[in-house]
Design a protein around this motif. Structure first.
Motif, PDB file in Angstrom:
ATOM      1  N   ALA A  62       0.803  -1.217   0.000  1.00  0.00           N
ATOM      2  CA  ALA A  62       0.000   0.000   0.000  1.00  0.00           C
ATOM      3  C   ALA A  62       0.841   1.276   0.000  1.00  0.00           C
ATOM      4  O   ALA A  62       0.321   2.363  -0.221  1.00  0.00           O
ATOM      5  N   ASN A  63       2.128   1.161   0.231  1.00  0.00           N
ATOM      6  CA  ASN A  63       2.955   2.361   0.299  1.00  0.00           C
ATOM      7  C   ASN A  63       3.230   2.983  -1.067  1.00  0.00           C
ATOM      8  O   ASN A  63       3.545   4.164  -1.159  1.00  0.00           O
ATOM      9  N   LEU A  64       3.133   2.186  -2.111  1.00  0.00           N
ATOM     10  CA  LEU A  64       3.331   2.667  -3.473  1.00  0.00           C
ATOM     11  C   LEU A  64       4.574   3.564  -3.583  1.00  0.00           C
ATOM     12  O   LEU A  64       4.497   4.697  -4.050  1.00  0.00           O
ATOM     13  N   CYS A  65       5.697   3.053  -3.124  1.00  0.00           N
ATOM     14  CA  CYS A  65       6.929   3.849  -3.118  1.00  0.00           C
ATOM     15  C   CYS A  65       7.305   4.291  -4.527  1.00  0.00           C
ATOM     16  O   CYS A  65       7.105   3.554  -5.492  1.00  0.00           O
TER      17      CYS A  65
END
Lengths: 337, 331
Positions: free
Chosen positions: B292-295
């Motif tokens: 979910a962090n979508l770095c």
């Protein structure tokens, strides 16, 4: 009923109390996901813009629970110790959520006000238990079990574990393979225990060989004692914990450095950090720095400060020649006995 | 081939890219100060090209160090031996070149720092937190707005007879205050001098808060070129402020010194010569969808192969732990 608890603000401190209480009353507890970019974005978008980052994150976590839980718990913490208060934003939290979060999720508002007596603080939980349809006997039993679990949790924290290691059942403390030293990580629970927002600082320290210790690892008696040096009562509970925790770490020579994590615009930290810095400069002279966190996701600025701080600590340590600037000499040779 | 062993330092900052060449005694043989202009890859290549062309004959690059906010990028491009933060680099440069210095005031393009030196080591430091009001990029902007070349900014300030007061706490406040003072008819010199004083006041209150500023005081970073700011520091502190000869490239000097220290400990340089810099570097960024962090992961490739990646939280893409070694180079 499925009760959703946002993984935000004082969640890492009170989750055993809250979760046990509701589960003992026969409800199911679901947690919001770990803080992520999506939760941060939702929080920032929804919340009033001048709130601090942790309050914005709380909004994001509430939104994450919509659709996952029947009701969402919003604690209204007014006072957690007699004669003390916590940040006013906690008091207004339910109203902020009601007015800002759309999709009208059902909220379960739980007051906690121990200003007069600690025992009275739990009245809010009793009342909520009855509102949820439980008998007085069942509420008392659930509360007893919840408080026992909470007490057990707090004593584990005081013995040196981090919330993460207990809550996520990591069998060990989050320590590096070989420990070069210890760093006191001073900050509110919602910063020091949220790996997303604190840019994974605990792991970054571990990668450089440093173990983090936290304000929650310091027993309350030590905190009270450390704060008794001040002429006036520190009436913000968390301000006192941060300051007293930091002072105790310095006083007991537990740390090689102190890193203060603060969220931009925090009113309590504004003077607590300063008091701690002054005491440190006057009496202990141990490396200390402050890192301000906000909604950055770029880690470069954070990493630069962290890396420079550790370099400085090691540089100074080498000059000190194992005779720390704070006075006591440390024998590092062979054991004499 | 038995040439003179030299050390290359790069400081890739927000406003400038600096390169220096040092000999083993830390004399500066060559230096370049180039504007980043938001194109760090091109400017690093350009700088390396210039360095190659002007390098004294018979020199051999024995080690390379990189610092600055673009140090990851620069380090990957030139195969640097040391990639270090700016505080350590600036501290090292002053410790080696200015004996007796106890305080460094450093104002760069987008950050400002104070570094205290005691007993030959960095003993304390602070960096600006969220405010870039006193930094070079703000001065650049104001110079452009007033239509004055930035090089003349300082000299104009010195001509002021009665500086006006400018709000210094925030760049936006400072700018609106300057505009209002202009509309009132204050002279440009007095406004610029007022701005210098405001920046110094803001720096000392914010970055320098609670720090013991002892002589000798060294003022460096790009903004140290501004004679007006230097004078305002001297007035505010009541002490002489030294601007070192190579004030604008001190970070790069520190990086080169750190590289020398590492090589001296028996490492062999990773630098592969200037040829590799001609290859076609491309950087792209993508969003990792692993969690979910979508770095935002940045990937630097040259000649079709990936040289480095960074920007992820979990280490799935970067293996920075393997690259970054914390060798004991501060000794």
């Amino acid at each position: 009923m499925k009760i959703g608890i946002p993984r935000a603000l004082l969640y890492p401190i009170y989750i055993p109390l809250w979760k046990t209480f509701f589960e003992e009353l026969g409800h199911q507890v679901v947690l919001s996901g770990r803080t992520s970019k999506g939760i941060l974005n939702n929080g920032v978008k929804t919340c009033v813009d001048d709130a601090c980052l942790p309050v914005k994150l709380f909004h994001g976590h509430v939104m994450d629970l919509i659709g996952k839980a029947d009701v969402i718990l919003v604690p209204r913490l007014i006072s957690i110790y007699p004669g003390e208060f916590i940040c006013p934003k906690f008091i207004g939290l339910p109203e902020m959520i009601k007015n800002s979060v759309s999709g009208s999720p059902k909220l379960l508002i739980m007051n906690f006000n121990a200003r007069d007596r600690l025992e009275k603080g739990y009245d809010g939980m009793r009342q909520l238990g009855r509102e949820l349809g439980a008998s007085n006997t069942n509420v008392e039993r659930a509360l007893d079990r919840a408080r026992a679990r909470q007490a057990e949790y707090e004593s584990m924290l005081e013995s040196g574990f981090s919330p993460k290691s207990i809550l996520e059942k990591r069998n060990a403390r989050q320590s590096p393979a070989s420990v070069k030293g210890r760093i006191g990580l001073i900050g509110h629970p919602y910063l020091v225990y949220d790996d997303y927002i604190n840019m994974n600082i605990v792991e970054k320290l571990a990668a450089r060989g440093y173990e983090a210790i936290f304000p929650e690892n310091v027993p309350l008696e030590d905190i009270e004692l450390a704060c008794s040096r001040y002429p006036k009562k520190l009436f913000w509970s968390y301000g006192k914990r941060l300051l007293g925790g930091g002072l105790t770490m310095l006083e007991k020579r537990k740390v090689d450095g102190l890193i203060i994590l603060t969220s931009f615009g925090c009113g309590i930290d504004a003077f607590i950090d300063e008091l701690l810095l002054r005491a440190n400069q006057r009496e202990y002279r141990i490396p200390q720095t402050t890192i301000t966190l906000d909604e950055h996701t770029g880690q470069a600025g954070f990493d630069t400060r962290l890396e420079a701080f550790i370099d400085m600590m090691e540089w100074r340590g080498r000059y000190d020649n194992n005779i720390p600037a704070y006075g006591t000499d440390v024998y590092t040779g062979k054991s004499l006995v | 081939m038995n040439g003179l062993e030299v050390y290359l330092g790069l400081d890739v900052g927000s406003v400038s890219v600096n390169l220096v060449l040092l000999d083993e005694k830390y004399n500066v043989l060559e230096k370049f100060y180039l504007r980043t202009q938001g194109r760090p890859i091109e400017v690093v290549k350009e700088g390396m090209e210039m360095m190659y062309r002007s390098m004294p004959a018979g020199c051999i690059i024995a080690g390379v160090g990189a610092t600055g906010s673009g140090r990851e990028l620069a380090g990957a491009m030139v195969d640097a031996d040391v990639v270090k933060n700016e505080i350590t680099a600036h501290g090292m440069a002053v410790l080696q070149s200015i004996p007796g210095a106890q305080t460094i005031l450093e104002i760069g393009g987008q950050d400002s720092k104070i570094i205290l030196l005691r007993n030959g080591v960095v003993s304390d430091f602070a960096m600006n937190t969220v405010c870039a009001a006193g930094t070079g990029s703000f001065l650049d902007r104001q110079a452009a707005r007033l239509g004055i070349p930035i090089q003349e900014f300082g000299a104009l300030a010195l001509k002021s007879t009665s500086p006006v007061r400018i709000a210094g706490r925030c760049a936006v406040f400072a700018e609106s205050d300057m505009i209002h003072k202009q509309q009132m008819g204050c002279s440009l010199e007095d406004i610029i001098k007022g701005l210098c004083e405001a920046l110094v006041r803001n720096y000392l209150n914010n970055v320098g808060k609670g720090k013991e500023i002892l002589p000798d005081i060294v003022f460096q970073g790009g903004v140290a070129a501004n004679e007006g700011i230097k004078r305002s520091f001297e007035d505010a502190l009541g002490q002489r402020v030294i601007v070192p000869e190579h004030y604008d490239v001190m970070g790069a000097i520190g990086a080169a010194i750190l590289a020398h220290k590492k090589i001296r400990q028996g490492y062999t340089t990773r630098f592969r010569g200037f040829d590799s810099i001609h290859s076609d570097f491309t950087a792209r960024s993508f969003s990792c969808s692993g969690c979910a962090n979508l770095c935002e992961v940045v990937e630097l490739s040259s000649a079709g192969s990936v040289k480095a990646r960074w920007g992820d939280r979990c280490g799935k893409w970067s293996s920075s732990a393997a690259r970054e070694n914390h060798a004991d180079i501060l000794a």
